[in-house]
Write an enzyme that holds these catalytic residues in place. Sequence first.
Site, PDB file in Angstrom:
ATOM      1  N   ARG A   1      49.225  32.740  42.262  1.00  0.00           N
ATOM      2  CA  ARG A   1      49.176  34.168  42.554  1.00  0.00           C
ATOM      3  C   ARG A   1      47.743  34.640  42.378  1.00  0.00           C
ATOM      4  O   ARG A   1      46.887  33.906  41.912  1.00  0.00           O
ATOM      5  CB  ARG A   1      50.181  34.995  41.737  1.00  0.00           C
ATOM      6  CG  ARG A   1      50.520  34.563  40.376  1.00  0.00           C
ATOM      7  CD  ARG A   1      49.518  34.821  39.276  1.00  0.00           C
ATOM      8  NE  ARG A   1      48.866  36.101  39.355  1.00  0.00           N
ATOM      9  CZ  ARG A   1      47.617  36.303  39.014  1.00  0.00           C
ATOM     10  NH1 ARG A   1      46.868  35.307  38.563  1.00  0.00           N
ATOM     11  NH2 ARG A   1      47.062  37.481  39.092  1.00  0.00           N
ATOM     12  N   GLY A   2      47.517  35.909  42.771  1.00  0.00           N
ATOM     13  CA  GLY A   2      46.147  36.412  42.827  1.00  0.00           C
ATOM     14  C   GLY A   2      45.669  36.243  44.258  1.00  0.00           C
ATOM     15  O   GLY A   2      45.897  35.196  44.877  1.00  0.00           O
TER      16      GLY A   2
ATOM     17  N   ARG B   1      54.037  36.670  51.233  1.00  0.00           N
ATOM     18  CA  ARG B   1      53.725  37.911  50.507  1.00  0.00           C
ATOM     19  C   ARG B   1      52.905  38.818  51.446  1.00  0.00           C
ATOM     20  O   ARG B   1      52.018  38.319  52.137  1.00  0.00           O
ATOM     21  CB  ARG B   1      52.929  37.635  49.216  1.00  0.00           C
ATOM     22  CG  ARG B   1      53.740  36.868  48.169  1.00  0.00           C
ATOM     23  CD  ARG B   1      53.031  36.830  46.823  1.00  0.00           C
ATOM     24  NE  ARG B   1      53.151  38.095  46.121  1.00  0.00           N
ATOM     25  CZ  ARG B   1      52.486  38.395  44.997  1.00  0.00           C
ATOM     26  NH1 ARG B   1      51.655  37.514  44.476  1.00  0.00           N
ATOM     27  NH2 ARG B   1      52.643  39.564  44.409  1.00  0.00           N
TER      28      ARG B   1
ATOM     29  N   ASP C   1      43.672  43.426  45.916  1.00  0.00           N
ATOM     30  CA  ASP C   1      44.449  42.625  46.873  1.00  0.00           C
ATOM     31  C   ASP C   1      44.125  42.970  48.317  1.00  0.00           C
ATOM     32  O   ASP C   1      44.286  42.140  49.211  1.00  0.00           O
ATOM     33  CB  ASP C   1      45.948  42.797  46.615  1.00  0.00           C
ATOM     34  CG  ASP C   1      46.338  42.044  45.356  1.00  0.00           C
ATOM     35  OD1 ASP C   1      46.161  42.606  44.253  1.00  0.00           O
ATOM     36  OD2 ASP C   1      46.753  40.886  45.466  1.00  0.00           O
TER      37      ASP C   1
ATOM     38  N   LYS D   1      47.326  45.403  41.638  1.00  0.00           N
ATOM     39  CA  LYS D   1      48.583  45.360  40.877  1.00  0.00           C
ATOM     40  C   LYS D   1      49.065  46.745  40.457  1.00  0.00           C
ATOM     41  O   LYS D   1      48.266  47.579  40.022  1.00  0.00           O
ATOM     42  CB  LYS D   1      48.369  44.471  39.648  1.00  0.00           C
ATOM     43  CG  LYS D   1      49.546  44.325  38.714  1.00  0.00           C
ATOM     44  CD  LYS D   1      50.816  43.877  39.377  1.00  0.00           C
ATOM     45  CE  LYS D   1      50.650  42.598  40.156  1.00  0.00           C
ATOM     46  NZ  LYS D   1      51.777  42.364  41.106  1.00  0.00           N
TER      47      LYS D   1
HETATM   48  O1  MRU Z   1      51.212  39.827  41.976  1.00  0.00           O
HETATM   49  P1  MRU Z   1      49.922  39.133  41.653  1.00  0.00           P
HETATM   50  O2  MRU Z   1      49.916  38.518  40.290  1.00  0.00           O
HETATM   51  O3  MRU Z   1      49.538  38.147  42.738  1.00  0.00           O
HETATM   52  O4  MRU Z   1      48.851  40.294  41.672  1.00  0.00           O
HETATM   53  C1  MRU Z   1      47.495  39.959  41.474  1.00  0.00           C
HETATM   54  C2  MRU Z   1      46.575  41.116  41.375  1.00  0.00           C
HETATM   55  O5  MRU Z   1      46.950  42.241  41.530  1.00  0.00           O
HETATM   56  C3  MRU Z   1      45.131  40.789  41.124  1.00  0.00           C
HETATM   57  O6  MRU Z   1      44.515  41.806  40.419  1.00  0.00           O
HETATM   58  C4  MRU Z   1      44.420  40.640  42.481  1.00  0.00           C
HETATM   59  O7  MRU Z   1      45.092  39.730  43.290  1.00  0.00           O
HETATM   60  C5  MRU Z   1      43.016  40.233  42.324  1.00  0.00           C
HETATM   61  S1  MRU Z   1      42.824  38.530  42.004  1.00  0.00           S
HETATM   62  C6  MRU Z   1      41.210  38.115  41.877  1.00  0.00           C
END
Ligand code: MRU
Length: 358
Positions: A58-59, A99, A249, A260
């Site tokens: 994730r990320g 996603r 994102d 997030k």
């Molecule tokens: O749902 P996630 O854990 O994939 O969400 C991730 C985030 O919101 C991070 O802050 C974002 O992807 C930046 S990662 C460098």
Amino acid sequence: VIVMPAATPSPVRPVTWVGGPEGHLRLLDQTRLPTEVVYKDCTDVDEVWEAIKMLRVRGAPAIGIAAAYGVVLGVGEAKNATLAWPKAQQVIAHLKTSRPTAVNLFWALDRMERTARQALAPVMNLSSFQERLLREAHAIYAEDAAMCRAIGEAGAGLIPAGGGVLTHCNAGALATADYGTALAVMFVAAEQGKKFHVYADETRPLLQGARLTAWELQQRRVPVTLICDNMAAQVMKEGKVQVAVVGADRIAANGDTANKIGTYGVAVLCHFHGIPFYVAAPSSTFDLTLADGTGIPIEQRDPKEVTHGFGRQTAPEGVAVYNPAFDVTPARLISGIITEKGVIRPVTAENVRKVIGG
Ligand code: MRU
């Protein structure tokens, strides 16, 4: 022989390709952290899709990288060179459904699609096609590590010596090829010998801040205190936070930023308390086709993440739940966006264009 680009001797390696074009993808299963360090080997595209969907990887940048390697796996299932292009298209379309919010996923898959189209122009055999795709996936990985390092260097000066830094979710090495984005800024500041203290929001409902950010900062020996999301206002009021840095994102052309769920709240709190609020992200996170944040698709996730966090039921049976995974922070609440090309400040469409192009 195709060799995976070397990352730094990082304690954290979320995405690894094992072997050559016929190899497989090894993911650090982030759903098991921080109590277990377990790797999941993916040998087909459905396993990669599931790993992205379930947040094993994730990320924003990390899911783009994993999906790029997923294309290599998927194309390997084509029976011959004639079927390779339709297979590539099918696999890319499938991975795009995993996603919706992080644009890096679509950015990486579009790039793999361009590579596949070019690679097939003079008709090749299947193995050289796979080899070309693997090289591209490795390039995406290596470029991300380099961009993250550059983000760290561009932003380290914004960390106040002796101060407190608040972050939300996980924008660390776990979320990228290496270093991270928001955390890269802190890692480089720490490497420069700066002393500061990080406050990590636990980040309901899936606790990326508690499980991942607190763990990563401990691994790198950066002092960190974990707080529940609803404590941030009080911690700011007590004067413990001098700057907030978060990841992203998807960033629209005017700088509106999806990250997030809860990030918008942090930005509002920073505004009220007069604390600078920064976003850190590579250029692959910008979506210049969207004029502002209203067009950013927001992922809605399973209500069970809220009612049965990590297995135990904590809400009455049948209660209505709203569970958006992301929110959008308006550009005017963002003090600056730290990119590998420099800091966008003030955050305006014109400055985004100047730094990112488009
Ligand atoms: O749902 P996630 O854990 O994939 O969400 C991730 C985030 O919101 C991070 O802050 C974002 O992807 C930046 S990662 C460098």
